[in-house]
Design a protein around this motif. Structure first.
Motif, mmCIF file in Angstrom:
data_model
loop_
_atom_site.group_PDB
_atom_site.id
_atom_site.type_symbol
_atom_site.label_atom_id
_atom_site.label_comp_id
_atom_site.label_asym_id
_atom_site.label_seq_id
_atom_site.Cartn_x
_atom_site.Cartn_y
_atom_site.Cartn_z
ATOM 1 N N ALA A 107 37.272 -43.662 19.048
ATOM 2 C CA ALA A 107 37.004 -45.107 19.048
ATOM 3 C C ALA A 107 38.303 -45.892 18.915
ATOM 4 O O ALA A 107 38.503 -46.916 19.587
ATOM 5 C CB ALA A 107 36.042 -45.460 17.920
ATOM 6 N N ALA A 108 39.222 -45.408 18.058
ATOM 7 C CA ALA A 108 40.510 -46.086 17.891
ATOM 8 C C ALA A 108 41.313 -46.050 19.191
ATOM 9 O O ALA A 108 41.953 -47.047 19.566
ATOM 10 C CB ALA A 108 41.302 -45.428 16.753
ATOM 11 N N LEU A 109 41.274 -44.917 19.888
ATOM 12 C CA LEU A 109 41.951 -44.829 21.188
ATOM 13 C C LEU A 109 41.386 -45.836 22.178
ATOM 14 O O LEU A 109 42.125 -46.500 22.910
ATOM 15 C CB LEU A 109 41.825 -43.419 21.760
ATOM 16 C CG LEU A 109 42.837 -42.361 21.323
ATOM 17 C CD1 LEU A 109 42.538 -41.041 22.023
ATOM 18 C CD2 LEU A 109 44.266 -42.810 21.631
ATOM 19 N N GLU A 110 40.063 -45.943 22.201
ATOM 20 C CA GLU A 110 39.416 -46.876 23.130
ATOM 21 C C GLU A 110 39.763 -48.326 22.801
ATOM 22 O O GLU A 110 39.754 -49.189 23.681
ATOM 23 C CB GLU A 110 37.907 -46.668 23.106
ATOM 24 C CG GLU A 110 37.482 -45.329 23.703
ATOM 25 C CD GLU A 110 35.977 -45.116 23.661
ATOM 26 O OE1 GLU A 110 35.262 -45.947 23.052
ATOM 27 O OE2 GLU A 110 35.515 -44.112 24.244
ATOM 28 N N LEU A 111 40.071 -48.584 21.534
ATOM 29 C CA LEU A 111 40.474 -49.931 21.124
ATOM 30 C C LEU A 111 41.965 -50.169 21.330
ATOM 31 O O LEU A 111 42.465 -51.267 21.092
ATOM 32 C CB LEU A 111 40.120 -50.154 19.652
ATOM 33 C CG LEU A 111 38.628 -50.304 19.324
ATOM 34 C CD1 LEU A 111 38.401 -50.187 17.820
ATOM 35 C CD2 LEU A 111 38.093 -51.635 19.832
ATOM 36 N N GLY A 112 42.679 -49.116 21.773
ATOM 37 C CA GLY A 112 44.114 -49.236 21.991
ATOM 38 C C GLY A 112 44.929 -49.086 20.725
ATOM 39 O O GLY A 112 46.134 -49.356 20.720
ATOM 40 N N ASN A 113 44.286 -48.639 19.635
ATOM 41 C CA ASN A 113 44.989 -48.473 18.368
ATOM 42 C C ASN A 113 45.473 -47.023 18.252
ATOM 43 O O ASN A 113 44.870 -46.192 17.566
ATOM 44 C CB ASN A 113 44.057 -48.825 17.205
ATOM 45 C CG ASN A 113 44.791 -48.934 15.884
ATOM 46 O OD1 ASN A 113 45.896 -48.427 15.728
ATOM 47 N ND2 ASN A 113 44.167 -49.601 14.925
ATOM 48 N N LYS A 114 46.554 -46.722 18.929
ATOM 49 C CA LYS A 114 47.044 -45.352 19.007
ATOM 50 C C LYS A 114 47.551 -44.836 17.663
ATOM 51 O O LYS A 114 47.387 -43.649 17.339
ATOM 52 C CB LYS A 114 48.148 -45.249 20.058
ATOM 53 C CG LYS A 114 47.661 -45.436 21.477
ATOM 54 C CD LYS A 114 48.782 -45.159 22.470
ATOM 55 C CE LYS A 114 48.279 -45.235 23.903
ATOM 56 N NZ LYS A 114 49.347 -44.902 24.880
ATOM 57 N N GLU A 115 48.162 -45.710 16.882
ATOM 58 C CA GLU A 115 48.707 -45.283 15.593
ATOM 59 C C GLU A 115 47.582 -44.785 14.675
ATOM 60 O O GLU A 115 47.707 -43.730 14.043
ATOM 61 C CB GLU A 115 49.452 -46.443 14.931
ATOM 62 C CG GLU A 115 50.085 -46.066 13.598
ATOM 63 C CD GLU A 115 50.857 -47.234 12.993
ATOM 64 O OE1 GLU A 115 51.271 -47.106 11.825
ATOM 65 O OE2 GLU A 115 51.023 -48.261 13.675
ATOM 66 N N GLU A 116 46.490 -45.539 14.605
ATOM 67 C CA GLU A 116 45.372 -45.117 13.752
ATOM 68 C C GLU A 116 44.705 -43.863 14.311
ATOM 69 O O GLU A 116 44.329 -42.966 13.561
ATOM 70 C CB GLU A 116 44.339 -46.234 13.615
ATOM 71 C CG GLU A 116 43.190 -45.863 12.691
ATOM 72 C CD GLU A 116 42.314 -47.041 12.314
ATOM 73 O OE1 GLU A 116 41.553 -46.905 11.341
ATOM 74 O OE2 GLU A 116 42.379 -48.088 12.999
ATOM 75 N N ALA A 117 44.587 -43.794 15.641
ATOM 76 C CA ALA A 117 43.983 -42.617 16.264
ATOM 77 C C ALA A 117 44.786 -41.360 15.927
ATOM 78 O O ALA A 117 44.223 -40.326 15.553
ATOM 79 C CB ALA A 117 43.903 -42.808 17.775
ATOM 80 N N ALA A 118 46.101 -41.443 16.045
ATOM 81 C CA ALA A 118 46.959 -40.303 15.741
ATOM 82 C C ALA A 118 46.794 -39.866 14.284
ATOM 83 O O ALA A 118 46.715 -38.668 13.985
ATOM 84 C CB ALA A 118 48.416 -40.653 16.021
ATOM 85 N N LYS A 119 46.732 -40.838 13.385
ATOM 86 C CA LYS A 119 46.561 -40.536 11.958
ATOM 87 C C LYS A 119 45.262 -39.783 11.705
ATOM 88 O O LYS A 119 45.221 -38.810 10.939
ATOM 89 C CB LYS A 119 46.580 -41.844 11.163
ATOM 90 C CG LYS A 119 46.404 -41.661 9.670
ATOM 91 C CD LYS A 119 46.415 -43.017 8.966
ATOM 92 C CE LYS A 119 46.162 -42.840 7.476
ATOM 93 N NZ LYS A 119 46.134 -44.166 6.769
ATOM 94 N N LEU A 120 44.181 -40.205 12.361
ATOM 95 C CA LEU A 120 42.879 -39.563 12.185
ATOM 96 C C LEU A 120 42.869 -38.147 12.753
ATOM 97 O O LEU A 120 42.352 -37.216 12.133
ATOM 98 C CB LEU A 120 41.792 -40.418 12.851
ATOM 99 C CG LEU A 120 41.537 -41.788 12.202
ATOM 100 C CD1 LEU A 120 40.776 -42.706 13.155
ATOM 101 C CD2 LEU A 120 40.785 -41.634 10.893
ATOM 102 N N PHE A 121 43.462 -37.985 13.925
ATOM 103 C CA PHE A 121 43.515 -36.653 14.541
ATOM 104 C C PHE A 121 44.389 -35.686 13.729
ATOM 105 O O PHE A 121 44.052 -34.512 13.581
ATOM 106 C CB PHE A 121 44.041 -36.757 15.974
ATOM 107 C CG PHE A 121 43.124 -37.483 16.921
ATOM 108 C CD1 PHE A 121 41.747 -37.318 16.850
ATOM 109 C CD2 PHE A 121 43.636 -38.337 17.896
ATOM 110 C CE1 PHE A 121 40.895 -37.981 17.720
ATOM 111 C CE2 PHE A 121 42.789 -39.000 18.774
ATOM 112 C CZ PHE A 121 41.418 -38.822 18.690
ATOM 113 N N ILE A 122 45.498 -36.197 13.206
ATOM 114 C CA ILE A 122 46.396 -35.356 12.406
ATOM 115 C C ILE A 122 45.714 -34.911 11.113
ATOM 116 O O ILE A 122 45.920 -33.784 10.641
ATOM 117 C CB ILE A 122 47.709 -36.108 12.121
ATOM 118 C CG1 ILE A 122 48.532 -36.230 13.417
ATOM 119 C CG2 ILE A 122 48.529 -35.403 11.043
ATOM 120 C CD1 ILE A 122 49.732 -37.141 13.308
ATOM 121 N N GLU A 123 44.878 -35.785 10.536
ATOM 122 C CA GLU A 123 44.135 -35.405 9.329
ATOM 123 C C GLU A 123 43.218 -34.212 9.620
ATOM 124 O O GLU A 123 43.091 -33.295 8.804
ATOM 125 C CB GLU A 123 43.322 -36.582 8.795
ATOM 126 C CG GLU A 123 42.600 -36.241 7.496
ATOM 127 C CD GLU A 123 41.889 -37.418 6.874
ATOM 128 O OE1 GLU A 123 41.121 -37.200 5.915
ATOM 129 O OE2 GLU A 123 42.066 -38.560 7.353
#
Length: 262
Positions: free
Chosen positions: A224-240
């Protein structure tokens, strides 16, 4: 706020902080000081007035205390002698609805019919909606909100799904509570409301951290973060997921997504 007037979660009010007694320092005050003596005399007079008021109004005070006690006893009695039997009746009614619900996931032919029977009842038994209406206040009716919400979700009735799942009172169950929040996220995602979906996916992931629901909803939150263009938050979630849930299926999917998000 969602476009169809979604109800938001209200954070609980903070409790008043306990204030420590700060008057011990005055235990050795010299009473010969006239201003200090006046203060203490006024306090004594105030205390005497309070004692007098209590004496005059003791019947009222005792009446209030007695009423509060009766209310507490009444609540316990209502819970034990009314809600508990009703909850047993509701659970007996819901057995058939749950059976329809379970069957719907194991067939490809009459799934819609089974979902409708689960919602509305069949074979002389109530469905989830009937249980909600007829057994309000019981734990079974609360659980029926969850089942009704996920039934609507599987039928593609996303607004109805949100309305039911929002009425489910979260419990200590480590799985169902997270699934209810995640289901709301799924419904918002299907409605194209990715910001709301992201919020609920994160709530679902944090609800009660475990190896099953947490990586599942961290992954969905990342998408969902990727779809919103929020790459920084998406990366943080995936890394977790990669660092903390290596045994989860989602951990095998995030490596390429981390690169995409960075």
């Amino acid at each position: 706020m969602a476009t169809y007037n979604k109800r938001g979660y209200k954070a609980p009010k903070p409790q008043d902080e306990t204030v420590d007694n700060e008057f011990d320092q005055y235990s050795t005050v010299d009473a010969s000081n006239s201003s200090t003596a006046e203060v203490f005399n006024s306090l004594d007079m105030g205390a005497n007035k309070m004692e007098s008021w209590v004496a005059k109004n003791r019947k009222v005070i005792f009446g209030i205390v007695g009423a509060a006690a009766l209310l507490a006893i009444g609540y316990v009695g209502y819970d034990k002698f009314v809600l508990e039997p009703k909850n047993g009746e509701a659970a007996n009614e819901m057995f058939q609805a749950q059976s329809y619900y379970d069957q719907a996931f194991t067939t490809d032919t009459n799934q819609e019919e089974l979902f409708n029977l689960a919602l509305n009842g069949g074979e002389g038994k109530l469905g989830f909606l009937g249980i909600i209406e007829n057994y309000k206040g019981t734990a079974t009716a609360n659980l029926a909100h969850y089942y009704a919400g996920t039934t609507y979700l599987n039928q593609g009735k996303f607004k109805e799904a949100i309305q039911q799942l929002e009425q489910y009172k979260l419990s200590d169950d480590v799985v169902v509570g997270a699934l209810a929040l995640g289901g709301i996220g799924d419904a918002f995602s299907e409605l194209g409301q990715q910001k709301d979906a992201l919020d609920y996916y994160k709530k679902a992931a944090d609800y009660n951290k475990n190896e099953f629901t947490t990586p599942r909803y961290l992954y969905k939150a990342g998408i969902a973060a990727l779809e919103l263009g929020n790459k920084e938050e998406a990366a943080k979630l995936f890394i977790e997921i990669k660092n903390n849930y290596q045994g989860a299926m989602e951990a095998t999917l995030v490596e390429s997504l981390i690169g995409l998000a960075q």
